[in-house]
Enzyme design. Structure first.
Site, PDB file in Angstrom:
ATOM      1  N   TRP A   1      -3.942  -1.699  -1.148  1.00 12.68           N
ATOM      2  CA  TRP A   1      -4.042  -2.949  -1.548  1.00 12.68           C
ATOM      3  C   TRP A   1      -4.382  -4.220  -0.595  1.00 12.68           C
ATOM      4  O   TRP A   1      -3.680  -4.789   0.440  1.00 12.68           O
ATOM      5  CB  TRP A   1      -2.600  -4.034  -1.971  1.00 12.68           C
ATOM      6  CG  TRP A   1      -2.273  -4.817  -2.230  1.00 12.68           C
ATOM      7  CD1 TRP A   1      -2.084  -5.496  -2.454  1.00 12.68           C
ATOM      8  CD2 TRP A   1      -1.751  -5.245  -4.086  1.00 12.68           C
ATOM      9  NE1 TRP A   1      -2.180  -6.946  -3.080  1.00 12.68           N
ATOM     10  CE2 TRP A   1      -2.061  -6.505  -4.371  1.00 12.68           C
ATOM     11  CE3 TRP A   1      -1.720  -4.089  -5.366  1.00 12.68           C
ATOM     12  CZ2 TRP A   1      -1.414  -6.908  -6.058  1.00 12.68           C
ATOM     13  CZ3 TRP A   1      -1.958  -4.987  -6.040  1.00 12.68           C
ATOM     14  CH2 TRP A   1      -2.284  -6.203  -6.503  1.00 12.68           C
TER      15      TRP A   1
ATOM     16  N   ARG B   1       2.952   0.963  -7.394  1.00 14.57           N
ATOM     17  CA  ARG B   1       3.365   0.305  -6.551  1.00 14.57           C
ATOM     18  C   ARG B   1       1.619  -0.819  -6.134  1.00 14.57           C
ATOM     19  O   ARG B   1       1.383  -2.001  -5.689  1.00 14.57           O
ATOM     20  CB  ARG B   1       3.290   0.754  -5.264  1.00 14.57           C
ATOM     21  CG  ARG B   1       4.309   1.394  -4.802  1.00 14.57           C
ATOM     22  CD  ARG B   1       4.757   1.755  -3.203  1.00 14.57           C
ATOM     23  NE  ARG B   1       5.199   1.455  -3.092  1.00 14.57           N
ATOM     24  CZ  ARG B   1       6.496   0.917  -2.517  1.00 14.57           C
ATOM     25  NH1 ARG B   1       6.841   1.357  -2.899  1.00 14.57           N
ATOM     26  NH2 ARG B   1       7.000  -0.690  -1.628  1.00 14.57           N
TER      27      ARG B   1
ATOM     28  N   LYS C   1      12.667 -18.921 -16.425  1.00 18.47           N
ATOM     29  CA  LYS C   1      12.704 -17.818 -16.001  1.00 18.47           C
ATOM     30  C   LYS C   1      14.046 -16.685 -17.069  1.00 18.47           C
ATOM     31  O   LYS C   1      13.600 -16.438 -18.023  1.00 18.47           O
ATOM     32  CB  LYS C   1      13.651 -17.684 -14.720  1.00 18.47           C
ATOM     33  CG  LYS C   1      12.597 -17.270 -13.408  1.00 18.47           C
ATOM     34  CD  LYS C   1      11.509 -16.378 -13.485  1.00 18.47           C
ATOM     35  CE  LYS C   1      10.377 -16.584 -14.705  1.00 18.47           C
ATOM     36  NZ  LYS C   1       9.082 -16.746 -13.713  1.00 18.47           N
TER      37      LYS C   1
ATOM     38  N   HIS D   1      16.994 -40.796 -20.592  1.00 21.86           N
ATOM     39  CA  HIS D   1      15.388 -41.101 -21.182  1.00 21.86           C
ATOM     40  C   HIS D   1      15.824 -40.581 -22.529  1.00 21.86           C
ATOM     41  O   HIS D   1      14.293 -40.547 -23.265  1.00 21.86           O
ATOM     42  CB  HIS D   1      14.471 -41.382 -20.585  1.00 21.86           C
ATOM     43  CG  HIS D   1      14.590 -42.812 -19.265  1.00 21.86           C
ATOM     44  ND1 HIS D   1      15.217 -44.484 -19.466  1.00 21.86           N
ATOM     45  CD2 HIS D   1      14.571 -42.356 -18.121  1.00 21.86           C
ATOM     46  CE1 HIS D   1      14.827 -44.337 -18.253  1.00 21.86           C
ATOM     47  NE2 HIS D   1      14.892 -43.666 -17.607  1.00 21.86           N
TER      48      HIS D   1
ATOM     49  N   GLU E   1      12.212 -16.519 -20.840  1.00 17.15           N
ATOM     50  CA  GLU E   1      11.608 -15.658 -20.816  1.00 17.15           C
ATOM     51  C   GLU E   1      12.002 -14.213 -20.655  1.00 17.15           C
ATOM     52  O   GLU E   1      11.736 -13.259 -21.329  1.00 17.15           O
ATOM     53  CB  GLU E   1      10.554 -15.182 -19.999  1.00 17.15           C
ATOM     54  CG  GLU E   1       9.310 -16.141 -19.232  1.00 17.15           C
ATOM     55  CD  GLU E   1       8.910 -16.096 -18.113  1.00 17.15           C
ATOM     56  OE1 GLU E   1       7.500 -16.152 -17.713  1.00 17.15           O
ATOM     57  OE2 GLU E   1       9.310 -15.875 -17.005  1.00 17.15           O
TER      58      GLU E   1
ATOM     59  N   ASN F   1       0.169   0.640   6.287  1.00 14.27           N
ATOM     60  CA  ASN F   1       0.844   0.171   5.788  1.00 14.27           C
ATOM     61  C   ASN F   1       1.289  -1.546   6.279  1.00 14.27           C
ATOM     62  O   ASN F   1       1.695  -0.697   7.802  1.00 14.27           O
ATOM     63  CB  ASN F   1       1.568   0.023   4.933  1.00 14.27           C
ATOM     64  CG  ASN F   1       1.125   0.987   3.852  1.00 14.27           C
ATOM     65  OD1 ASN F   1       0.047   1.417   3.959  1.00 14.27           O
ATOM     66  ND2 ASN F   1       2.153   2.236   3.407  1.00 14.27           N
ATOM     67  N   GLY F   2       0.938  -2.943   6.270  1.00  8.72           N
ATOM     68  CA  GLY F   2       1.676  -3.694   6.916  1.00  8.72           C
ATOM     69  C   GLY F   2       0.357  -4.455   7.723  1.00  8.72           C
ATOM     70  O   GLY F   2      -0.537  -4.262   6.907  1.00  8.72           O
TER      71      GLY F   2
ATOM     72  N   CYS G   1       0.716  -1.257   0.135  1.00 11.31           N
ATOM     73  CA  CYS G   1       0.223   0.100   0.114  1.00 11.31           C
ATOM     74  C   CYS G   1       0.267   1.402   0.381  1.00 11.31           C
ATOM     75  O   CYS G   1       2.390   1.084   0.038  1.00 11.31           O
ATOM     76  CB  CYS G   1      -0.981   0.518   1.102  1.00 11.31           C
ATOM     77  SG  CYS G   1      -1.498  -1.796   1.331  1.00 11.31           S
TER      78      CYS G   1
ATOM     79  N   LYS H   1       2.546  -9.141 -19.341  1.00 12.05           N
ATOM     80  CA  LYS H   1       1.913  -9.783 -17.287  1.00 12.05           C
ATOM     81  C   LYS H   1       1.167 -10.991 -17.305  1.00 12.05           C
ATOM     82  O   LYS H   1       0.957 -11.024 -16.601  1.00 12.05           O
ATOM     83  CB  LYS H   1       1.979  -8.101 -16.802  1.00 12.05           C
ATOM     84  CG  LYS H   1       1.865  -8.414 -15.455  1.00 12.05           C
ATOM     85  CD  LYS H   1       3.530  -9.416 -14.786  1.00 12.05           C
ATOM     86  CE  LYS H   1       3.899  -9.262 -13.176  1.00 12.05           C
ATOM     87  NZ  LYS H   1       3.724 -10.806 -13.077  1.00 12.05           N
TER      88      LYS H   1
END
Ligand code: G6P
Length: 603
Positions: free
Chosen positions: A75, A27, A483, A502, A486, A99-100, A2, A598
């Protein structure tokens, strides 16, 4: 996650707050609000969705003249993204932004409710403002009331509080979540990140954990955690906003890799308790009658699902299969109503995952999603949701979202194992202990990063990469390879180490790069002999292990060898950094790799 902005001074406060919050938009947020105290009078505005909605709501409001103001972008982590749950939270004569996560908010809330306090929201934050007002009612001076309030809080917080009991004052406290104070003459700004105040103030003080205090026009009183006063020693604010948004890192992906240690702490906060795992978001009896689990997802989230299936079957002893959503949709699967359908999605908007969920629902299955975005389509469509609390992820290549998804699946395993009675209490204690040590396994050490940076120059060519691992480390190998491809555009595959002989071993020569995940705590001897087979064919081997491995061409030594999941997280960080350093050397845009999006909202 947040965003917080605060201001004390004579200027028009609404626009200072809205402009500051705008700078924190990157954010991510799902609702916003602000409160102003001016001329001894409090006003507040809140709106769901974008800041434009808040601007519209407050269009006729102005607040010039002496006063204080606090604003917030939220958020959602506790409670839906609604107007009631948006900050600031109010009592009878005060407002708070936070926040938190307040870990002990439930007992505090019960205590306050027993004293007749009525709560309006479902958030953990609201206890702060009510605690403060109770202390005032008990006769404490406003600052003493604030000090006593934060003394009761456990968890992580950055807090700003204003009150009619102390006009023109902002009370502040920081523990675990970022907060800074910026100065411009008599005017005082607060923010959770310096982007919000660059251009407005020239110098700032970044609070340390446990510090708190109050500010009035031209005056800031700062206290250390031991309640001793501390001088405010400011440093110049950075001037580059783009750099500030990335917290000084070169790419958002780099910032997000470094953030993993912190966000995993948020993921477990209030859920990993001494006696076991609790998900207060799950209705009572949610797992009753469930005989098996089907996990469905795409991309990185699918790899998290594969990891979860190993954990769920092994520890919770529940049959678990994992499906790629685009395949699941058309395979005409047999679905039985005693199967729990679990989707995993960072965005909550991936079209294939959403459609698979709808299919499962039509077949009468109960659904649970593990998701990073509250109120997203998949969260809304699911019977229940566990939020991963990773905060917004900007890098297209997912990192911290994956880490938190895996963490939730591990917690879910323990939760189910306890319910199903498949785990000894000693095992539960061991797992909880390891969960609590995960943030340290995810810390990026400068020396390690530097070593990976140096090694990366040897891995810019070749005819392909094989990431190999066994058991839990097979999905990690898949994710490591994903990763790398990409963002570096090099060909990479993840493979179960025991399966190399194999077929793929036919490719082995000096130009085949093998990244071997060799944990000490899980099948070490087995993977070792698989890597020896490759070494005998002259493949170039980069071993990642706590054990020295003589046949490796390159070696990265890991440290957390006491639990498979700690090894998992530490090796995950190594593979992420390796992919990023290779991609940077190749000159690629790490945050926005070609051809990728995204969030994929089309089939
Ligand atoms: C896209 C992204 C991937 C992500 C996948 C699933 O392909 O580029 O990073 O893993 O979608 O996304 P979700 O939001 O459902 O986790």
């Amino acid at each position: 996650m947040c965003g917080i902005v605060g201001y004390i001074g004579p200027k028009e406060k609404k626009s200072i707050l809205l402009d500051g919050l705008q700078e924190l938009e990157y954010r991510g947020y799902d609702s916003a609000g602000f409160a102003v105290i001016s001329g001894g009078k409090l006003s507040h505005f809140k709106a769901v969705g974008k800041l434009a909605n808040l601007r519209k709501k407050a269009a006729d409001f102005t607040s010039e003249g002496p006063g204080a103001a606090i604003g917030h972008t939220r958020w959602a982590t506790h409670g839906k993204p609604t107007e009631l749950n948006a900050h600031p939270h109010m009592g009878a004569f005060s407002y708070v932004v936070h926040n938190g996560i307040i870990e002990n908010y439930r007992p505090l809330k019960e205590e306050l409710e027993a004293q007749g306090v009525r709560f309006l929201s479902q958030t953990d934050t609201e206890v702060i403002v009510h605690l403060f007002e109770q202390k005032i009612r008990e006769g404490l001076e406003p600052f003493e009331a604030f000090r006593a309030t934060i003394g009761r809080l456990e968890g992580a917080y950055a807090i700003l509080l204003i009150s009619e009991a102390a006009p023109e004052t902002i009370f502040f406290a920081k523990n675990g979540s970022p907060l800074l104070i910026a100065l411009d003459g008599e005017e005082i700004y607060f923010a959770s990140s310096d982007t919000a105040v660059i251009g407005k103030a020239q110098e700032a003080y970044y609070l340390e954990d446990g510090e708190y205090g109050y500010a009035r026009p031209g005056e800031v009183r700062l206290y250390r955690p031991d309640d001793e006063p501390k001088a405010l020693t400011t440093i110049p604010l950075p001037s580059d906003k783009a750099m500030a948004q990335k917290d000084g890192y070169r790419f958002f992906m780099e910032k997000e890799i470094y953030e993993q240690s912190t966000v995993i702490g948020d993921t477990i906060l209030g859920r990993v308790l001494d006696e076991g795992i609790e998900f207060e978001e799950l209705p009572d009896g949610f797992f009753d009658g469930i005989a098996s689990i089907t996990i469905c997802a795409c991309g990185t989230s699918y790899h998290a699902g594969l990891t979860g299936a190993y954990l769920l079957e092994r520890m919770a002893r529940i049959p678990c299969r994992v499906e790629i959503a685009s395949e699941f949709r058309y395979k005409e699967p047999l679905l039985s109503p005693d199967t729990l359908f679990v989707t995993i999605s960072q965005s909550g908007e991936t079209a294939d995952t959403l459609e698979a969920l709808k299919m499962a629902k039509r077949a009468g299955l109960r659904s649970l999603t593990i998701c990073n975005v509250d109120n997203s389509s998949i969260v809304r469509e699911s019977d229940a949701a566990i939020l991963t609390r990773a905060g917004i992820e900007k890098g297209v290549a997912s990192t911290k979202a994956f880490a938190t998804q895996v963490m939730v699946l591990w917690m879910l395993t323990l939760h189910l194992g306890q319910k199903r009675g498949t785990l000894e209490s000693a095992t539960i204690r061991r797992e909880i202990d390891a969960m609590r040590r995960s943030p340290s396994a995810l810390l990026v050490e400068e020396k390690l990063h530097e070593r990976i940076h140096r090694l990366s120059k040897r891995y810019l060519h070749g005819h392909g990469f094989f990431f190999i691992g066994r058991d839990l480390f097979f999905p990690l190998a898949l994710e490591g390879a994903l990763k790398l491809k990409e963002i570096s555009y090099l060909h990479a595959e993840g493979y179960p180490a025991g399966e190399m002989k194999h077929g793929p071993i036919a490719l082995a020569d000096a130009e085949l790069f093998t990244i071997a995940l060799m944990p000490r705590t899980l099948l070490y001897d087995k993977i070792k002999s698989n890597v020896e087979e490759l070494s005998a064919r002259d493949a170039t081997i980069l071993a990642i292990s706590p054990e020295e491995f003589e046949l490796a061409d390159d070696f990265i030594r890991t440290k957390h060898a006491e639990h498979p999941m700690l090894e998992f997280f530490e090796m995950m960080v190594v593979t992420q950094l390796l992919a990023m350093e290779i991609a940077i050397r190749l000159g690629n845009d790490v945050d926005m790799p070609r051809n990728l999006a995204k969030s994929v909202t089309v089939e």
